[in-house]
Design a protein around this motif. Sequence first.
Motif, PDB file in Angstrom:
ATOM      1  N   LEU A   1       4.304   0.684  10.092  1.00  0.00           N
ATOM      2  CA  LEU A   1       3.432  -0.477   9.906  1.00  0.00           C
ATOM      3  C   LEU A   1       2.031  -0.047   9.490  1.00  0.00           C
ATOM      4  O   LEU A   1       1.414  -0.651   8.604  1.00  0.00           O
ATOM      5  CB  LEU A   1       3.387  -1.291  11.203  1.00  0.00           C
ATOM      6  N   ALA A   2       1.540   1.018  10.095  1.00  0.00           N
ATOM      7  CA  ALA A   2       0.206   1.522   9.753  1.00  0.00           C
ATOM      8  C   ALA A   2       0.155   1.981   8.303  1.00  0.00           C
ATOM      9  O   ALA A   2      -0.824   1.714   7.584  1.00  0.00           O
ATOM     10  CB  ALA A   2      -0.172   2.664  10.693  1.00  0.00           C
ATOM     11  N   ALA A   3       1.204   2.679   7.854  1.00  0.00           N
ATOM     12  CA  ALA A   3       1.235   3.170   6.473  1.00  0.00           C
ATOM     13  C   ALA A   3       1.275   2.016   5.479  1.00  0.00           C
ATOM     14  O   ALA A   3       0.602   2.043   4.446  1.00  0.00           O
ATOM     15  CB  ALA A   3       2.441   4.086   6.272  1.00  0.00           C
ATOM     16  N   VAL A   4       2.054   0.981   5.791  1.00  0.00           N
ATOM     17  CA  VAL A   4       2.150  -0.185   4.910  1.00  0.00           C
ATOM     18  C   VAL A   4       0.811  -0.901   4.832  1.00  0.00           C
ATOM     19  O   VAL A   4       0.324  -1.256   3.749  1.00  0.00           O
ATOM     20  CB  VAL A   4       3.255  -1.143   5.402  1.00  0.00           C
ATOM     21  N   ARG A   5       0.196  -1.143   5.975  1.00  0.00           N
ATOM     22  CA  ARG A   5      -1.076  -1.876   6.008  1.00  0.00           C
ATOM     23  C   ARG A   5      -2.215  -1.102   5.363  1.00  0.00           C
ATOM     24  O   ARG A   5      -3.154  -1.694   4.838  1.00  0.00           O
ATOM     25  CB  ARG A   5      -1.416  -2.239   7.451  1.00  0.00           C
ATOM     26  N   ALA A   6      -2.135   0.212   5.385  1.00  0.00           N
ATOM     27  CA  ALA A   6      -3.169   1.034   4.763  1.00  0.00           C
ATOM     28  C   ALA A   6      -2.890   1.291   3.287  1.00  0.00           C
ATOM     29  O   ALA A   6      -3.608   2.050   2.642  1.00  0.00           O
ATOM     30  CB  ALA A   6      -3.288   2.358   5.506  1.00  0.00           C
ATOM     31  N   ALA A   7      -1.856   0.643   2.760  1.00  0.00           N
ATOM     32  CA  ALA A   7      -1.478   0.788   1.346  1.00  0.00           C
ATOM     33  C   ALA A   7      -1.192   2.235   0.989  1.00  0.00           C
ATOM     34  O   ALA A   7      -1.519   2.699  -0.111  1.00  0.00           O
ATOM     35  CB  ALA A   7      -2.560   0.205   0.441  1.00  0.00           C
TER      36      ALA A   7
ATOM     37  N   GLU B   1       3.544  -7.321   2.314  1.00  0.00           N
ATOM     38  CA  GLU B   1       3.668  -8.289   3.398  1.00  0.00           C
ATOM     39  C   GLU B   1       5.124  -8.398   3.848  1.00  0.00           C
ATOM     40  O   GLU B   1       5.409  -8.522   5.043  1.00  0.00           O
ATOM     41  CB  GLU B   1       3.134  -9.656   2.967  1.00  0.00           C
ATOM     42  N   HIS B   2       6.028  -8.350   2.873  1.00  0.00           N
ATOM     43  CA  HIS B   2       7.449  -8.392   3.224  1.00  0.00           C
ATOM     44  C   HIS B   2       7.839  -7.150   4.012  1.00  0.00           C
ATOM     45  O   HIS B   2       8.624  -7.226   4.982  1.00  0.00           O
ATOM     46  CB  HIS B   2       8.295  -8.519   1.962  1.00  0.00           C
ATOM     47  N   ASP B   3       7.319  -5.987   3.612  1.00  0.00           N
ATOM     48  CA  ASP B   3       7.591  -4.756   4.358  1.00  0.00           C
ATOM     49  C   ASP B   3       7.108  -4.879   5.797  1.00  0.00           C
ATOM     50  O   ASP B   3       7.817  -4.517   6.743  1.00  0.00           O
ATOM     51  CB  ASP B   3       6.895  -3.562   3.698  1.00  0.00           C
ATOM     52  N   ALA B   4       5.885  -5.401   5.970  1.00  0.00           N
ATOM     53  CA  ALA B   4       5.326  -5.556   7.317  1.00  0.00           C
ATOM     54  C   ALA B   4       6.159  -6.524   8.152  1.00  0.00           C
ATOM     55  O   ALA B   4       6.406  -6.285   9.350  1.00  0.00           O
ATOM     56  CB  ALA B   4       3.873  -6.035   7.233  1.00  0.00           C
ATOM     57  N   ARG B   5       6.603  -7.610   7.517  1.00  0.00           N
ATOM     58  CA  ARG B   5       7.429  -8.592   8.221  1.00  0.00           C
ATOM     59  C   ARG B   5       8.752  -7.967   8.660  1.00  0.00           C
ATOM     60  O   ARG B   5       9.232  -8.201   9.777  1.00  0.00           O
ATOM     61  CB  ARG B   5       7.665  -9.796   7.310  1.00  0.00           C
ATOM     62  N   MET B   6       9.343  -7.154   7.785  1.00  0.00           N
ATOM     63  CA  MET B   6      10.603  -6.484   8.127  1.00  0.00           C
ATOM     64  C   MET B   6      10.411  -5.558   9.314  1.00  0.00           C
ATOM     65  O   MET B   6      11.219  -5.536  10.245  1.00  0.00           O
ATOM     66  CB  MET B   6      11.107  -5.700   6.917  1.00  0.00           C
ATOM     67  N   ILE B   7       9.326  -4.789   9.307  1.00  0.00           N
ATOM     68  CA  ILE B   7       9.093  -3.837  10.396  1.00  0.00           C
ATOM     69  C   ILE B   7       8.911  -4.578  11.727  1.00  0.00           C
ATOM     70  O   ILE B   7       9.420  -4.145  12.773  1.00  0.00           O
ATOM     71  CB  ILE B   7       7.865  -2.953  10.083  1.00  0.00           C
ATOM     72  N   ARG B   8       8.219  -5.713  11.697  1.00  0.00           N
ATOM     73  CA  ARG B   8       8.062  -6.496  12.935  1.00  0.00           C
ATOM     74  C   ARG B   8       9.416  -7.025  13.420  1.00  0.00           C
ATOM     75  O   ARG B   8       9.677  -7.085  14.624  1.00  0.00           O
ATOM     76  CB  ARG B   8       7.072  -7.637  12.704  1.00  0.00           C
TER      77      ARG B   8
END
Length: 367
Positions: free
Chosen positions: A308-314, A322-329
């Motif tokens: 999640l940290a890697a996705v949010r930090a681009a 956003e879809h990646d973050a949603r999947m991880i959650r």
Amino acid sequence: MSMHAAAPQPLLSIIVPAWNVQNYIVACLASVLDQMGPRHELIVIDDGSRDATLARVRTLLEACPQLACTVLAQDNQGIAVARNQGLAAARGEYIVFVDSDDRLLAGSLAALEQAIDAHHPDVIACDFRVWVPDQEDKSHRVGLRYPHALLRDQATILNTFFADRQMYVWAKVFKRAVYEQLEAPVFPPGRVFEDVSTLPRLLSQCASLLYLPHPIIDYRQHPASITKLISEKWCLDLAGALLVAREHLERRGVDASVKTHFDIAAGYFFIGVVKDSYELPRASGRRVRAAIKAVFMESLFGDCASMLAAVRAAQTVSVDREHDARMIRQVERALAGSFVFRVRQTASRKIKVWRRLRRNQKAAAVF
């Protein structure tokens, strides 16, 4: 049965595994034969078909004595064994796989030849077309997202692959030497998702990748493939395929960024299987979810928080952050055994099964 005399080494070996596809095999092979020349060979492996597949293959190839064609017949052992047999028989410098209900799109062999002559990469990554024969308006091209035509950075090769998540061996044309670097059997026998375990291992052996923005395959969609036959084995095979890939990447000592991208791709597959498992009977579903949870946790290099940290930090290659973050959650909730997640998935799957039955009933009524 070999149907050609000894000839110089071909540039391309086209391998077609076939099993009970009498209604599709002629169109498939015709799409290949129409493009073949002296730098090509065709290898068809009949996997113990019980219909007219083998007879139709032989009739078609006997009409093309000028082309290098081989037919191999084996007892039914599955597509992985058929692919391995094809690899063992192949003489070409590069391997092109074509599934027996698909078509090789016009100009594909010529495009591959030109790409090889110009760059000689370890692997060529190609676009393809999702083909819906009964609803052509739904057919569409699938383009890959490699940033440059020619890549020589292994992390970029693997990271883009994991971000695309197009796990089809027929969309990648590897040097035969790359296949030979893996321990035999290359494709794990007796499992579905053999591509998922094999492609990351093959790509990790490649020092160069050429992206060819040319759709080479018409990937046929038909009711039998749209309606997945969910079973405990189906679910467990995917989880096991990810673990095989992960262990190979670990041995190869891949970059930290590759590990992150692998984990995100694994998360997508894991949550997809978890959702599908709610179509199983309750006891089977619980058993499967417990089993795949353990394998998934073993497959990860990191954890959900680091993903999640890697996705949010681009810091990742992504189609939709956003879809990646949603999947991880969602993965986090599934791993935690969230009651709300279970209720939502149970309801969602019941609705999807009902809709699928309605579609099948309508399709049956048409015929």
